[in-house]
Design an enzyme around this catalytic site. Structure first.
Site, PDB file in Angstrom:
ATOM      1  N   ARG A 293       0.697  -1.210  -0.064  1.00 37.38           N
ATOM      2  CA  ARG A 293       0.091   0.026   0.125  1.00 37.38           C
ATOM      3  C   ARG A 293       0.845   1.133  -0.042  1.00 37.38           C
ATOM      4  NH1 ARG A 293      -5.215  -2.147   3.904  1.00 37.38           N
ATOM      5  NH2 ARG A 293      -5.851  -3.529   1.982  1.00 37.38           N
ATOM      6  N   HIS A 428      -6.300  -0.990  -7.069  1.00 40.25           N
ATOM      7  CA  HIS A 428      -5.564  -2.105  -6.494  1.00 40.25           C
ATOM      8  C   HIS A 428      -5.018  -1.982  -5.104  1.00 40.25           C
ATOM      9  CE1 HIS A 428      -1.454  -1.340  -8.325  1.00 40.25           C
ATOM     10  NE2 HIS A 428      -1.849  -0.240  -7.922  1.00 40.25           N
ATOM     11  N   GLU A 429      -4.861  -2.958  -4.688  1.00 42.32           N
ATOM     12  CA  GLU A 429      -4.313  -3.017  -3.032  1.00 42.32           C
ATOM     13  C   GLU A 429      -5.289  -2.511  -1.929  1.00 42.32           C
ATOM     14  OE1 GLU A 429      -2.083  -5.075  -2.596  1.00 42.32           O
ATOM     15  OE2 GLU A 429      -0.769  -5.071  -4.713  1.00 42.32           O
ATOM     16  N   GLY A 430      -6.544  -2.646  -2.513  1.00 42.83           N
ATOM     17  CA  GLY A 430      -7.686  -2.157  -1.725  1.00 42.83           C
ATOM     18  C   GLY A 430      -8.117  -0.663  -2.162  1.00 42.83           C
ATOM     19  N   GLN A 435     -10.086   1.500   1.745  1.00 49.28           N
ATOM     20  CA  GLN A 435      -9.123   2.103   2.739  1.00 49.28           C
ATOM     21  C   GLN A 435      -9.919   3.032   3.766  1.00 49.28           C
ATOM     22  OE1 GLN A 435      -6.000   1.484   2.581  1.00 49.28           O
ATOM     23  NE2 GLN A 435      -6.271   0.109   0.691  1.00 49.28           N
TER      24      GLN A 435
END
Lengths: 581, 581
Positions: A293, A428-430, A435
């Site tokens: 992140r 991507h990555e949340g 978040q």
């Protein structure tokens, strides 16, 4: 050579004048790393930036083929030891602080984020194994990654479970044990696997989330039942593991990073070794996710930063129009127009603010092991470090196109691709929405420890700024904005639990602007403390302060309306019947 | 069939319940036109939407080749008489109001804006010739366009003069006269010519801005020296004119619309006939530019609208996650999550607000010839109709990608291309920054007539809303916002002339939100006045009102900080030294 990518003086300012990197590393080593990174990025990453877009990865006979320039660039990256840079010497690394590794990575991401994604994931993968794996697992799977010979992936999502990891259905059945630990056979489908296959590294280490079924064959519910497995593409005995590429996603940007649908266990089960204890998978994976992140944030900041540099260069070169009220005479460079300056200032605020945020967090990574406050603060800021650069770095890339006018919309210039590349980062990555829930829920409402630490640091910066000529009003504005954030959080705590997350995303935006406003003011204080020698240095300091002023005049005022909306506990979104759309 | 593109009930609401199209056209004819347009758009424009992206125009042997589906779609468009729809019967048209033509066009733009751009430009070109050209010019050049056999372009920009038309260097030398009027020979380069060449129409009519040199060969300075010429690709005697395609721009989106660099007069001079008087070119061209600007707005609104429809559909179908606080159990459709509803509401506000704005302006086009107030208001609103849909339709497309998550970033779904296509709209036909100067300068500060008319209409809507249950607070908020806009304008009038435009773009955003807030409230008043029969109708009314509420809760509060910044006459942008970037 970094000048083509980023402003080297600005990077040095952030690292040394502002974040005091000297406490972590000597200046000569730091400079050498950035010099090396800039040179390698310009010479080996930048030249195939556009080719990564036009010549995207292909699936041939079940294997993914990359354009050769990617492999050549990454071979050079490995030769120079950059995969190893952030690891302790005992693990074969250089023992460089994460702060410097992050600054180094920003050069590569600015030049060519799609190629830079491979080492980013590989390093995070190796770090997870080094942290949670056994010594044997480290030697077998992490060391070749630290040497840059093997690459790594993270396999979380599944087609039916994108962001909802509780719904993971990949199954792991016990299959004995060996020197690498308890062995399992995995079956399932993993979606959105960056670097899921490629023809560059000797092997690929997949870190796979899966569930071990109970005696009746049922998978445990929720995230508590998730375990983590090391599943190499090629097994230690040289045989191919039972991992197949079921498809390649054709993306709008970021194309050089092959993104795969992987099937595990099409012919009996892929062999994997468990990391740590069963059920501990998600906690362990969070180490990699958190690193990824921050890496996404740095990448997004860097992509935005290069777009800003290109826009400023274009604006200096492009002649068009005249000053207000003047008719006739020679046209001026468009950088002389107030509206173009406004657009450049907005970009500068976004990209330098985003970079400052990411480097600040990177420094917390270095100090967190010994300072619990820093660890808590890092946890609180990670969702901001992921989303703010992604949202506003992208906005900066949009402005870079606008400054280029019609030219910016053509593929003859780089800014359109930078915009497309950066569009992945809020996803991507949340996603930003995920978040926002992490920030408000796990990091604020359910944990009372981190926020007071942030409050203190912001108060300290405001106090310094209040004593610095020209920054007094900004200090007061920051204090006011941060108080409003505190009051909004109090209102959320006092409100109905089930409704607290309804407006989490507007809250995230307000909180993020508050944090970045703080870091802008902190940079301005640091710049004011410099004793600039020469015109270039005086200009640099003046520019930092002017950008800070812009942030406080044009960006901080956005916070109030957002907070008023959140504090009102409006149900305008939650109460909308889904049939209305 | 329009349902795949737009919400037909909403379009009918705007046309009939809100804008009272019945005063211009009978309902049966209006319905038939929209039915026909939706069917043609779905059957002949939508199928090659993605192919317009993957199979872009090619330059072969000096000629531009389009993929055949474009020609087939436009042939059908011509067969059905749609090029002629908006022209009076005396000119071979159907005499339909512009309002209905705009609604029809929105279907095609939603389906495939790159193909729809050809008729948009052709119709605007023919209208200019019909308005300012001679009868002979009309017969020779406009009628074949009204029949859809020839297409038209507008040739304004030059490589060295993008938005700065005063710097046009294309030269026109007198070359006798014939039945088509005074003849000239043109030499120069024209950049960014949409439809500048193609292999679909029998001929292409270029409308070219150029300057006639004085006796010493010098070009007159400024825009007052610009004249307008008709330059056909193929001359009336069948010979090729001296117009060559020097290059094709490779765009990020909108690719089906061939965008050319044209050279006029490489071998002696391109033959052109002047329209109207020398020096009157820019005034005449503004007719086409204004029509194109509203057309850009409609296109941007329509592209955003389709993205919204796709996002809503995806959100209904995609199962993921659970309601807050619930663990286990079956996942729900993501449309049930408050954050997804928020994103859909924001899109709905943007795309229906943008469409309402454009249709409102289209209706003004119909009434302007007889009502001076409407003509003045149309002039004032044109820069908003161009920019607001371009900026916020694009923002809606961005949200549509976000709702799709990773899938939205792939070329397997349409939303990424819609976003790329729409990115052109804040650039072409005058960038947002140019429109901001037009709004503030030509339309407000230098003309005191239009704004009071708008003030009156806004006051009237607020008065109606104040008497409508549930809209009272919005009425008060609109009045407050609009007063603040008035006060800001007063501050700008009182300030230094040379600095009035420094913050024109933030002013444009504030003004645009004020206008769209007014139109949302006006729609809500109209929806409240309906007597809905049945659940679907009641849902429709509730949805309109709920979206209006969202606009007032989440969008209108953005106006205050923007106006405060503008009213402060901040020099933060103008005073930034250009060397700081």
């Amino acid at each position: 050579m970094t000048e083509e990518l980023l402003d080297r003086r600005d990077l040095d300012f952030m690292l040394h004048d502002w974040l005091n990197a000297g406490a972590l590393i000597d200046r000569g080593t730091a400079d050498a790393l950035i010099d090396l990174s800039g040179k390698l990025a310009v010479e080996h990453f930048l030249p195939h930036f556009k080719r990564n877009d036009s010549d995207e990865p292909r699936l041939e006979g079940g294997a993914v083929r990359l354009q050769p320039a990617i492999g050549a660039a990454l071979a050079r990256y490995a030769e120079l030891g950059l995969f190893a840079a952030g690891f302790p010497e005992a693990q074969g690394g250089m023992g460089l602080p994460y702060l410097l590794c992050a600054a180094s990575f920003s050069c590569f991401a600015a030049a060519n984020v799609a190629t830079a994604a491979y080492p980013m994931l590989t390093v995070a993968n190796a770090r997870l194994i080094a942290t949670f794996g056994s010594a044997a697992q480290f030697e077998a799977f992490a060391r070749p990654q630290i040497e840059g010979r093997w690459f790594g992936t993270m396999c979380l999502s599944e087609p039916q479970a994108g962001s909802s990891l509780a719904d993971v259905r990949t199954r792991a059945l016990p299959d004995g044990a060996d020197a690498l630990g308890a062995r399992y056979r995995l079956t399932g489908n993993k979606m959105w696997i960056s670097g899921g296959d490629q023809d560059v590294s000797e092997n690929i280490v997949h870190l796979v989330l899966a569930k071990v079924p109970d005696e009746d064959g049922a998978l445990p519910e929720g995230t508590a039942g998730i375990s983590l497995f090391i599943v190499p593409k090629i097994l230690p005995d040289g045989r191919r593991n039972d991992v197949t590429v079921a498809g390649l996603n054709h993306k709008m940007g970021y194309r050089g990073t092959a993104n795969c649908l992987l099937n595990f266990g099409e012919t009996g089960g892929a062999t994997g070794w468990i990391v740590g204890a069963p059920g501990d998978g998600l906690r362990q994976m969070f180490l990699m996710m958190n690193e990824a992140r921050i890496g996404v944030g740095i990448g997004a900041a860097a992509i935005g930063y290069r777009g800003y540099r290109l826009a400023a260069r274009y604006a200096r070169e492009r002649l068009q129009g005249r000053p207000p009220g003047q008719r006739g005479g020679a046209p001026v460079a468009i950088i002389e127009h107030a509206d173009v300056k406004r657009m450049l200032l907005q970009q500068k605020c976004y990209v330098e603010g985003a970079m400052a945020l990411c480097l600040y967090c990177a420094r917390l990574v270095d100090t967190a092991p010994e300072r619990p406050d820093d660890a808590a603060l890092l946890g609180l800021l990670t969702p901001i470090a992921k989303t703010w650069p992604s949202e506003y770095g992208l906005a900066a890339n949009d402005i870079a196109i606008q400054i280029h006018g019609g030219y910016g919309y053509t593929r003859d210039f780089d800014v359109e691709q930078l915009w497309r590349d950066n569009r992945l980062n809020p996803i991507h990555e949340g996603t930003t929405g995920i978040q926002a829930i992490d920030l408000l829920g796990r990091k604020i409402l359910r944990d009372g420890t981190a926020l007071p630490i942030l409050d203190q640091r912001i108060a300290a910066t405001a106090a310094s700024a209040a004593k610095t000529a020209g920054l007094e009003a900004h200090a007061a504005a920051l204090t006011t904005a941060w108080q409003a954030i505190g009051e909004t959080i109090a209102a959320l705590r006092a409100g109905e639990d089930a409704r607290a997350f309804d407006n989490a995303t507007p809250f995230l935006h307000a909180f993020g602007h508050g944090v970045v406003g703080w870091l802008w003011l902190s940079q301005a204080v640091a710049a004011a403390a410099l004793a600039p020698a020469g015109e270039a240095e005086r200009d640099f300091v003046a520019a930092k302060r002017h950008a800070c002023r812009f942030f406080f005049e044009c960006e901080m005022p956005k916070v109030g309306p957002l907070l008023a909306f959140v504090a009102s506990a409006s149900d305008v979104a939650a109460a909308a019947p889904s049939r209305m759309f």
